[in-house]
Design an enzyme around this catalytic site. Sequence first.
Site: not given
Length: 373
Positions: A130, A160
């Site tokens: 992540h 992200d």
Amino acid sequence: MSTPPLSGIRVIEFAGIGPGPFAGMMLADHGAEVIRIDRPVRGDALSIDTKDALLRSRKSIGLDLKNPKSIEAVRRIVKSADAIIEGFRPGVMERLGLGPDVLLADNPKLVYGRMTGWGQTGPMAPEPGHDINYIAISGVLHALGRKGEKPTPPINLAGDFGGGGMFLAFGMLAALLHAQRTGEGQVVDAAMTDGSAVLMSMMWSFRAMGRWSDERGANLLDTAAHFYDTYETKDGRFVSLGAIEPQFYAEFRNVMGLSDEKWAAQMDARQWPALKAELTELFKTRTRDEWVAAFKGHEVCFAPVLGFDEAWDDPHNRARGTFVEAGGVRQPAPAPRYSKSETVAPVMAGERHDAEVLRELGFDDAEVAALGL
């Protein structure tokens, strides 16, 4: 105003979360026709969150990628596209029969955008992860946080979105320009490890100049300096201060009444902890809005720290239209702005009309029925 700058560009986006949809949103905001291939549903049932701003302003088709007929349909759709976005782990698209070799053979001008955390190559490529993991190995996370405290992730902005989706969108636009000039498509390998590392370019430069320490919270821009930090106010709110340049620092001293000579040695890092301790107490003597009033009209590089609702109501943000409401959802407006072209007013995801979209793409009733739609 003219049409949006990406009008006429068709992008096929394979459903995912986070940076892939963010890149799709950016392209759609600026006029690209983005068609999202989602999980199959029946009738007009919803398979996506209608409050998700990352999914705004595009069409959606539900296809079962385990069905060979759906794979054939995807290949046919991609033949008419300029680009695709996919965010699966390396090898997944190849196993589906939709890898770059296949789709570029079908459509040699195709820009094949691939969004992953670790990238398509390297020893970590097949591993899960992540945002927090990707910015950890790129060196970004180590630099974030206060002196003597553990690293603090900037939610998932640096991996992200800043180092992931934004770099994918940029890379795809660069590759689209190349394809228009040469007729040659290619793969865009966007890795959050790479992108987040690029975001740290200035700090790497400072380090080479001897102006940046590897110690967290010890540098000009990482909360060490008394003139570049946030401060709590009397009412428990916060203000931001960024008085780096001498003229702004001088005006800051003037507003705060800091006439003592000790405040003149702005760049003496040895004095920063003591000066910051004094400012910490001084800022607590007034409320946030009282400090805003005191600094109004002075060139200091100062602003209140606003929450969601306050940012929505802020006069500057309202004047620029920084936020909009669509489908009952408050969200950031498309950016940047253009002098001649328009961006696309956000439209939230609504009822699914898979068959209708497929017919628009040239599928007849029998072909739609064969896909179970």
